[in-house]
Design a protein around this motif. Sequence first.
Motif, PDB file in Angstrom:
ATOM      1  N   LEU A   4     -94.151  37.566  75.842  1.00  0.00           N
ATOM      2  CA  LEU A   4     -93.944  37.712  74.299  1.00  0.00           C
ATOM      3  C   LEU A   4     -93.519  39.114  73.788  1.00  0.00           C
ATOM      4  N   ALA A   5     -94.086  40.348  74.400  1.00  0.00           N
ATOM      5  CA  ALA A   5     -93.877  41.609  73.975  1.00  0.00           C
ATOM      6  C   ALA A   5     -92.633  41.669  74.249  1.00  0.00           C
ATOM      7  N   ALA A   6     -92.206  41.437  75.638  1.00  0.00           N
ATOM      8  CA  ALA A   6     -90.993  41.846  76.061  1.00  0.00           C
ATOM      9  C   ALA A   6     -89.794  40.775  75.448  1.00  0.00           C
ATOM     10  N   GLY A   7     -90.175  39.603  74.945  1.00  0.00           N
ATOM     11  CA  GLY A   7     -88.968  39.216  74.193  1.00  0.00           C
ATOM     12  C   GLY A   7     -88.873  39.640  72.750  1.00  0.00           C
ATOM     13  N   PHE A   8     -89.927  40.228  72.188  1.00  0.00           N
ATOM     14  CA  PHE A   8     -89.790  40.888  70.823  1.00  0.00           C
ATOM     15  C   PHE A   8     -89.046  42.263  70.952  1.00  0.00           C
ATOM     16  N   ALA A   9     -89.257  42.940  72.050  1.00  0.00           N
ATOM     17  CA  ALA A   9     -88.675  44.238  72.447  1.00  0.00           C
ATOM     18  C   ALA A   9     -87.134  43.910  72.799  1.00  0.00           C
ATOM     19  N   GLU A  10     -86.670  42.952  73.589  1.00  0.00           N
ATOM     20  CA  GLU A  10     -85.276  42.838  73.480  1.00  0.00           C
ATOM     21  C   GLU A  10     -84.666  42.099  72.495  1.00  0.00           C
ATOM     22  N   ILE A  11     -85.507  41.417  71.590  1.00  0.00           N
ATOM     23  CA  ILE A  11     -84.848  40.842  70.371  1.00  0.00           C
ATOM     24  C   ILE A  11     -84.438  41.901  69.540  1.00  0.00           C
ATOM     25  N   ALA A  12     -85.436  42.910  69.220  1.00  0.00           N
ATOM     26  CA  ALA A  12     -85.310  44.000  68.535  1.00  0.00           C
ATOM     27  C   ALA A  12     -84.094  44.951  68.933  1.00  0.00           C
ATOM     28  N   GLY A  13     -83.986  45.319  70.020  1.00  0.00           N
ATOM     29  CA  GLY A  13     -83.077  46.033  70.633  1.00  0.00           C
ATOM     30  C   GLY A  13     -81.592  45.306  70.342  1.00  0.00           C
ATOM     31  N   CYS A  14     -81.503  44.145  70.722  1.00  0.00           N
ATOM     32  CA  CYS A  14     -80.286  43.233  70.567  1.00  0.00           C
ATOM     33  C   CYS A  14     -79.945  43.236  68.726  1.00  0.00           C
ATOM     34  N   PHE A  15     -81.212  43.035  68.106  1.00  0.00           N
ATOM     35  CA  PHE A  15     -80.713  43.128  66.583  1.00  0.00           C
ATOM     36  C   PHE A  15     -80.407  44.444  66.079  1.00  0.00           C
ATOM     37  N   ALA A  16     -80.709  45.382  66.654  1.00  0.00           N
ATOM     38  CA  ALA A  16     -80.145  46.934  66.203  1.00  0.00           C
ATOM     39  C   ALA A  16     -78.632  46.770  66.212  1.00  0.00           C
ATOM     40  N   VAL A  17     -78.148  46.265  67.606  1.00  0.00           N
ATOM     41  CA  VAL A  17     -76.868  46.080  67.860  1.00  0.00           C
ATOM     42  C   VAL A  17     -76.216  45.160  66.649  1.00  0.00           C
ATOM     43  N   TRP A  18     -76.775  44.100  66.370  1.00  0.00           N
ATOM     44  CA  TRP A  18     -76.211  43.052  65.456  1.00  0.00           C
ATOM     45  C   TRP A  18     -76.104  43.716  64.158  1.00  0.00           C
TER      46      TRP A  18
ATOM     47  N   SER B 163     -76.032  51.747  60.294  1.00  0.00           N
ATOM     48  CA  SER B 163     -75.651  52.862  60.731  1.00  0.00           C
ATOM     49  C   SER B 163     -75.546  52.770  62.330  1.00  0.00           C
ATOM     50  N   ALA B 164     -74.888  53.473  63.087  1.00  0.00           N
ATOM     51  CA  ALA B 164     -74.944  53.385  64.694  1.00  0.00           C
ATOM     52  C   ALA B 164     -76.181  54.036  65.116  1.00  0.00           C
ATOM     53  N   TRP B 165     -76.978  54.890  64.231  1.00  0.00           N
ATOM     54  CA  TRP B 165     -78.105  55.669  64.649  1.00  0.00           C
ATOM     55  C   TRP B 165     -79.136  54.418  64.987  1.00  0.00           C
ATOM     56  N   LEU B 166     -79.028  53.289  64.472  1.00  0.00           N
ATOM     57  CA  LEU B 166     -80.027  51.998  64.743  1.00  0.00           C
ATOM     58  C   LEU B 166     -79.899  51.798  66.405  1.00  0.00           C
ATOM     59  N   LEU B 167     -78.768  52.444  67.101  1.00  0.00           N
ATOM     60  CA  LEU B 167     -78.681  52.154  68.421  1.00  0.00           C
ATOM     61  C   LEU B 167     -79.614  52.787  69.006  1.00  0.00           C
ATOM     62  N   VAL B 168     -80.040  53.992  68.715  1.00  0.00           N
ATOM     63  CA  VAL B 168     -81.188  54.770  69.346  1.00  0.00           C
ATOM     64  C   VAL B 168     -82.427  53.988  69.499  1.00  0.00           C
ATOM     65  N   PRO B 169     -83.254  53.492  68.399  1.00  0.00           N
ATOM     66  CA  PRO B 169     -84.388  52.714  68.700  1.00  0.00           C
ATOM     67  C   PRO B 169     -83.991  51.437  69.341  1.00  0.00           C
ATOM     68  N   GLY B 170     -82.906  50.696  69.184  1.00  0.00           N
ATOM     69  CA  GLY B 170     -82.515  49.587  69.857  1.00  0.00           C
ATOM     70  C   GLY B 170     -82.469  49.848  71.267  1.00  0.00           C
ATOM     71  N   LEU B 171     -81.876  50.958  71.892  1.00  0.00           N
ATOM     72  CA  LEU B 171     -82.046  51.561  73.104  1.00  0.00           C
ATOM     73  C   LEU B 171     -83.220  51.508  73.703  1.00  0.00           C
ATOM     74  N   VAL B 172     -84.294  52.231  73.031  1.00  0.00           N
ATOM     75  CA  VAL B 172     -85.545  52.346  73.276  1.00  0.00           C
ATOM     76  C   VAL B 172     -86.460  51.240  73.490  1.00  0.00           C
ATOM     77  N   SER B 173     -86.093  50.053  72.550  1.00  0.00           N
ATOM     78  CA  SER B 173     -86.520  48.589  72.662  1.00  0.00           C
ATOM     79  C   SER B 173     -86.228  48.157  73.790  1.00  0.00           C
ATOM     80  N   LEU B 174     -84.969  48.126  74.264  1.00  0.00           N
ATOM     81  CA  LEU B 174     -84.477  47.375  75.516  1.00  0.00           C
ATOM     82  C   LEU B 174     -84.882  48.188  76.720  1.00  0.00           C
TER      83      LEU B 174
END
Length: 111
Positions: free
Chosen positions: A11-25, A33-44
């Motif tokens: 479940l934690a992995a799922g939310f981390a993956e979704i958060a990372g992908c949602f940043a790209v979305w 902002s493209a800066w959202l990719l930084v926390p998105g990458l950390v989340s992935l």
Amino acid sequence: MLLLKPFLIYLAAGFAEIAGCFAVWLWLKEGRSAWLLVPGLVSLIIFALLLTRIESDSAGRAYAAYGGIYITASLIWMRVVEGRAPDKWELLGAPICLGGASMILLAPRGS
């Protein structure tokens, strides 16, 4: 208790993956902002690290079982973060996927 630990990790992995992908979305589809990719990458990265915590003799089996949890986590995300309620087919499909994930992960296997 046997099922609780892997379920919580998944479940934690799922939310981390979704958060990372949602940043790209948000960046590509909503012009944020493209800066959202930084926390998105950390989340992935966190997502990938969490999946290695699953007790399984095969990475493929751990990933296959994760699929059912991911589907359910995605529907929870859709409701909580995006404010859209799952329809009856999504609500019916999620427990079917969870059942499949449990079968994949917990089925008795010969040694």
